[in-house]
Design a protein around this motif. Structure first.
Motif, PDB file in Angstrom:
ATOM      1  N   ARG A  83       0.840  -1.205   0.000  1.00 29.31           N
ATOM      2  CA  ARG A  83       0.000   0.000   0.000  1.00 29.31           C
ATOM      3  C   ARG A  83       0.870   1.248   0.000  1.00 29.31           C
ATOM      4  O   ARG A  83       0.584   2.210  -0.706  1.00 29.31           O
ATOM      5  N   GLU A 117      -4.325   8.226  -0.365  1.00 31.47           N
ATOM      6  CA  GLU A 117      -5.101   7.475   0.634  1.00 31.47           C
ATOM      7  C   GLU A 117      -6.148   6.595  -0.038  1.00 31.47           C
ATOM      8  O   GLU A 117      -6.413   5.483   0.415  1.00 31.47           O
ATOM      9  N   GLU A 156      -6.566   2.373   0.093  1.00 29.12           N
ATOM     10  CA  GLU A 156      -7.785   1.706   0.533  1.00 29.12           C
ATOM     11  C   GLU A 156      -8.491   0.880  -0.544  1.00 29.12           C
ATOM     12  O   GLU A 156      -9.514   0.265  -0.271  1.00 29.12           O
TER      13      GLU A 156
END
Length: 185
Positions: free
Chosen positions: A78, A172, A176
């Motif tokens: 991520r 972000e 996600e």
């Protein structure tokens, strides 16, 4: 105009080229125009870049070096994806040129070295969670993560995600995305 006495002509030409690419794309580049912007003779850029393709190759090599620096020390997939998107947002002109081989001298040593560095940084980011070696699953995992981050960054830079993202932070959002390839941190 001072044709031969410029503090750092190479950097000045690169900076001017990045400005042109960011606003008008790589097809708008002209060494003659860049020389004019730098206040030097029209032949001066040729001392640093053989031709327009040489200039674009130098930009791509610099971009790969910057990307390798951005990806260094990633903590997980991520984080690597978010850093990739951050790089594209901070260096959109580099990003446009780096992945367009028909604009480049693809066998240039500086470029191939810088590409290897950015590729190794991406591989290192995958190392904790991806299978190792030449296992097809390892290659596919690298391909999938890179494709996701690169596609997202490309869509973002083209303003194709503006409505979908609204005011959300793109980095972000990428963190996600519900992808099986991106396990929880």
């Amino acid at each position: 105009m001072s044709p031969y006495h410029h503090g750092d002509l190479r950097r000045a030409i690169l900076t001017a080229a990045l400005d042109v690419i960011a606003t008008d794309g790589p097809s708008a580049l002209s060494l003659r125009d860049l020389a004019r912007r730098a206040g030097v003779s029209h032949a001066a850029p040729a001392h640093h870049f053989r031709d327009r393709t040489g200039l674009l190759t130098a930009i791509a090599a610099e971009g790969h070096g910057l990307l390798a620096e951005e990806l260094a020390g990633t903590t997980d997939l991520r984080d690597a994806g978010a850093r990739y998107v951050r790089f594209a947002r901070q260096h959109p002109a580099h990003f446009q040129v780096m992945f367009t081989p028909n604009l480049l001298h693809t066998d240039d040593l500086e470029l191939t070295t810088a590409r290897a560095l950015s590729g190794a940084a991406l591989t290192d980011a995958l190392a904790p969670t991806a299978p190792t070696g030449d296992d097809p699953h390892a290659r596919y995992a690298r391909l999938a993560v890179w494709s996701l981050a690169h596609g997202f960054a490309t869509l973002l830079l083209g303003h194709n995600l503006d409505r979908l993202l609204g005011d959300e932070d793109p980095e972000e959002v990428l963190r996600e995305l519900p992808m099986f390839l991106l396990p929880p941190a």
